[in-house]
Scaffold this motif. Structure first.
Motif, mmCIF file in Angstrom:
data_model
loop_
_atom_site.group_PDB
_atom_site.id
_atom_site.type_symbol
_atom_site.label_atom_id
_atom_site.label_comp_id
_atom_site.label_asym_id
_atom_site.label_seq_id
_atom_site.Cartn_x
_atom_site.Cartn_y
_atom_site.Cartn_z
ATOM 1 N N MET A 1 -28.558 -14.495 -5.727
ATOM 2 C CA MET A 1 -30.055 -14.628 -5.153
ATOM 3 C C MET A 1 -30.453 -12.981 -4.806
ATOM 4 S SD MET A 1 -31.153 -16.524 -1.724
ATOM 5 C CE MET A 1 -29.345 -17.011 -1.622
ATOM 6 N N MET A 2 -31.588 -12.657 -4.931
ATOM 7 C CA MET A 2 -31.870 -11.289 -4.420
ATOM 8 C C MET A 2 -33.495 -11.497 -4.145
ATOM 9 S SD MET A 2 -31.442 -7.468 -5.345
ATOM 10 C CE MET A 2 -30.463 -7.611 -6.825
ATOM 11 N N PHE A 3 -33.479 -10.709 -2.759
ATOM 12 C CA PHE A 3 -35.087 -10.708 -2.464
ATOM 13 C C PHE A 3 -35.317 -9.193 -2.440
ATOM 14 C CE2 PHE A 3 -32.873 -14.091 0.257
ATOM 15 C CZ PHE A 3 -33.619 -14.942 0.062
ATOM 16 N N MET A 4 -36.504 -8.928 -3.149
ATOM 17 C CA MET A 4 -37.455 -7.774 -3.412
ATOM 18 C C MET A 4 -38.590 -8.076 -3.180
ATOM 19 S SD MET A 4 -36.186 -7.114 -7.204
ATOM 20 C CE MET A 4 -36.381 -8.153 -8.821
ATOM 21 N N GLY A 5 -39.382 -6.792 -2.944
ATOM 22 C CA GLY A 5 -40.788 -6.647 -3.010
ATOM 23 C C GLY A 5 -41.431 -6.679 -1.676
ATOM 24 N N GLN A 6 -42.566 -6.531 -1.253
ATOM 25 C CA GLN A 6 -42.993 -6.493 -0.254
ATOM 26 C C GLN A 6 -44.498 -7.186 -0.107
ATOM 27 O OE1 GLN A 6 -45.078 -2.912 1.231
ATOM 28 N NE2 GLN A 6 -43.595 -1.887 0.336
ATOM 29 N N PHE A 7 -44.769 -7.798 0.954
ATOM 30 C CA PHE A 7 -46.084 -8.803 1.009
ATOM 31 C C PHE A 7 -46.532 -8.624 2.355
ATOM 32 C CE2 PHE A 7 -42.805 -10.494 -1.882
ATOM 33 C CZ PHE A 7 -43.825 -10.763 -2.923
ATOM 34 N N ARG A 8 -47.872 -8.572 2.319
ATOM 35 C CA ARG A 8 -48.911 -8.362 3.499
ATOM 36 C C ARG A 8 -49.468 -9.715 3.944
ATOM 37 N NH1 ARG A 8 -49.023 -2.444 4.921
ATOM 38 N NH2 ARG A 8 -47.596 -1.444 3.422
ATOM 39 N N LYS A 22 -42.503 -16.393 -3.608
ATOM 40 C CA LYS A 22 -41.242 -15.790 -4.265
ATOM 41 C C LYS A 22 -40.067 -15.985 -3.309
ATOM 42 C CE LYS A 22 -39.919 -11.539 -6.226
ATOM 43 N NZ LYS A 22 -40.298 -10.378 -6.539
ATOM 44 N N PHE A 23 -40.126 -16.025 -1.821
ATOM 45 C CA PHE A 23 -39.171 -16.021 -1.056
ATOM 46 C C PHE A 23 -38.912 -17.563 -0.563
ATOM 47 C CE2 PHE A 23 -40.058 -11.471 0.644
ATOM 48 C CZ PHE A 23 -39.584 -11.024 -0.665
ATOM 49 N N ARG A 24 -39.616 -18.416 -0.730
ATOM 50 C CA ARG A 24 -39.654 -19.815 -0.245
ATOM 51 C C ARG A 24 -38.377 -20.609 -0.707
ATOM 52 N NH1 ARG A 24 -46.069 -21.457 -0.181
ATOM 53 N NH2 ARG A 24 -46.469 -19.675 1.085
ATOM 54 N N GLU A 25 -38.312 -20.443 -2.040
ATOM 55 C CA GLU A 25 -37.002 -21.425 -2.665
ATOM 56 C C GLU A 25 -35.683 -20.849 -2.271
ATOM 57 O OE1 GLU A 25 -35.672 -22.889 -6.955
ATOM 58 O OE2 GLU A 25 -37.855 -22.607 -6.740
ATOM 59 N N PRO A 26 -35.613 -19.406 -2.483
ATOM 60 C CA PRO A 26 -34.348 -18.923 -2.264
ATOM 61 C C PRO A 26 -33.906 -18.820 -0.772
ATOM 62 C CG PRO A 26 -35.456 -17.393 -3.465
ATOM 63 C CD PRO A 26 -36.458 -18.418 -3.139
ATOM 64 N N LEU A 27 -34.927 -18.798 0.271
ATOM 65 C CA LEU A 27 -34.580 -19.076 1.476
ATOM 66 C C LEU A 27 -34.078 -20.512 1.996
ATOM 67 C CD1 LEU A 27 -37.244 -17.182 3.327
ATOM 68 C CD2 LEU A 27 -34.772 -16.574 3.490
ATOM 69 N N THR A 45 -30.645 -16.833 4.780
ATOM 70 C CA THR A 45 -30.579 -18.211 4.523
ATOM 71 C C THR A 45 -29.271 -18.677 5.467
ATOM 72 O OG1 THR A 45 -28.529 -17.647 2.856
ATOM 73 C CG2 THR A 45 -30.866 -17.524 2.055
ATOM 74 N N ALA A 46 -29.218 -19.951 5.230
ATOM 75 C CA ALA A 46 -28.290 -20.507 6.237
ATOM 76 C C ALA A 46 -26.963 -20.139 5.739
ATOM 77 C CB ALA A 46 -28.276 -22.128 6.171
ATOM 78 N N GLU A 47 -26.627 -19.985 4.494
ATOM 79 C CA GLU A 47 -25.370 -19.767 4.119
ATOM 80 C C GLU A 47 -24.870 -18.111 4.437
ATOM 81 O OE1 GLU A 47 -27.931 -20.836 1.982
ATOM 82 O OE2 GLU A 47 -27.155 -22.800 1.967
ATOM 83 N N LYS A 48 -26.037 -17.505 4.164
ATOM 84 C CA LYS A 48 -25.721 -15.803 4.580
ATOM 85 C C LYS A 48 -25.425 -15.675 5.954
ATOM 86 C CE LYS A 48 -25.676 -11.330 4.305
ATOM 87 N NZ LYS A 48 -24.698 -10.722 3.715
ATOM 88 N N GLY A 86 -46.212 -23.324 3.875
ATOM 89 C CA GLY A 86 -45.411 -22.467 3.592
ATOM 90 C C GLY A 86 -45.261 -21.535 4.643
ATOM 91 N N ARG A 87 -45.620 -21.831 6.136
ATOM 92 C CA ARG A 87 -45.744 -20.795 7.120
ATOM 93 C C ARG A 87 -44.407 -21.271 7.888
ATOM 94 N NH1 ARG A 87 -51.443 -22.769 9.566
ATOM 95 N NH2 ARG A 87 -50.085 -24.537 9.382
ATOM 96 N N ILE A 88 -44.040 -20.149 8.834
ATOM 97 C CA ILE A 88 -43.125 -20.353 9.847
ATOM 98 C C ILE A 88 -43.880 -20.066 11.174
ATOM 99 C CG2 ILE A 88 -40.919 -19.979 8.509
ATOM 100 C CD1 ILE A 88 -40.890 -17.278 9.728
ATOM 101 N N GLN A 89 -43.186 -20.770 12.288
ATOM 102 C CA GLN A 89 -43.868 -20.375 13.686
ATOM 103 C C GLN A 89 -42.809 -19.576 14.151
ATOM 104 O OE1 GLN A 89 -45.533 -23.468 15.732
ATOM 105 N NE2 GLN A 89 -46.374 -21.949 17.204
ATOM 106 N N LEU A 90 -43.254 -18.249 14.507
ATOM 107 C CA LEU A 90 -42.351 -17.597 15.420
ATOM 108 C C LEU A 90 -42.427 -17.765 16.883
ATOM 109 C CD1 LEU A 90 -42.738 -14.080 13.341
ATOM 110 C CD2 LEU A 90 -40.893 -15.556 13.235
#
Length: 144
Positions: A1-8, A22-27, A45-48, A86-90
């Motif tokens: 799995m590779m994460f790349m790109g930037q989103f605002r 793009k990041f939801r499934e890999p996370l 990710t939980a594994e990482k 598809g949101r997280i609450q920080l």
């Protein structure tokens, strides 16, 4: 799995942030957000996360820096789930720690994701871009 790109995306009034599709499934269903380096938040990710903590736990507890790093990393960590949109609450402590106001940049960094305050990311990215060639040259020995 590779994460790349930037989103605002923007934090809403309840500190919720959209995670790019793009990041939801890999996370995965559960992942960890914690204090990152250079002023960002890091998302694993939980594994990482388990792998990193396992490796860090092997550093002797007699090393002050190891204790400090592990405490800071785990003490500022929280498990996250995505809501139906598809949101997280920080939590407020992470929002304050990273000096978020509203605009954020979510960046894929190979094996993890980073969340930056937009203005801070733009400054960092400009600096890194200016030095890109010299940085690449200085890292050549690690790439062979």
């Amino acid at each position: 799995m590779m994460f790349m790109g930037q989103f605002r995306h923007n934090l809403d009034s309840k500190n919720r942030l959209i995670i790019p599709v793009k990041f939801r499934e890999p996370l995965g269903a559960n992942f960890v957000v914690t204090k990152g380096l250079d002023g960002c938040l890091s998302v694993y990710t939980a594994e990482k996360w388990e792998s990193m903590i396992s490796r860090l736990a092997q550093i002797p507890a007699t090393k002050k820096e190891a204790r400090m790093y592990l405490r800071t990393l785990t003490g500022n960590a929280m498990e996250c789930d995505l809501d139906n949109q598809g949101r997280i609450q920080l939590p407020q402590f992470l929002v304050s720690l990273a000096h978020f106001t509203k605009s954020c940049v979510i960046v894929g960094v190979a094996d993890h994701v980073e969340i930056w305050p937009e203005e801070q990311w733009d400054t960092y990215d400009d600096l890194a871009s200016e030095s890109f060639e010299s940085i690449a040259e200085s890292l050549t020995e690690y790439l062979q």
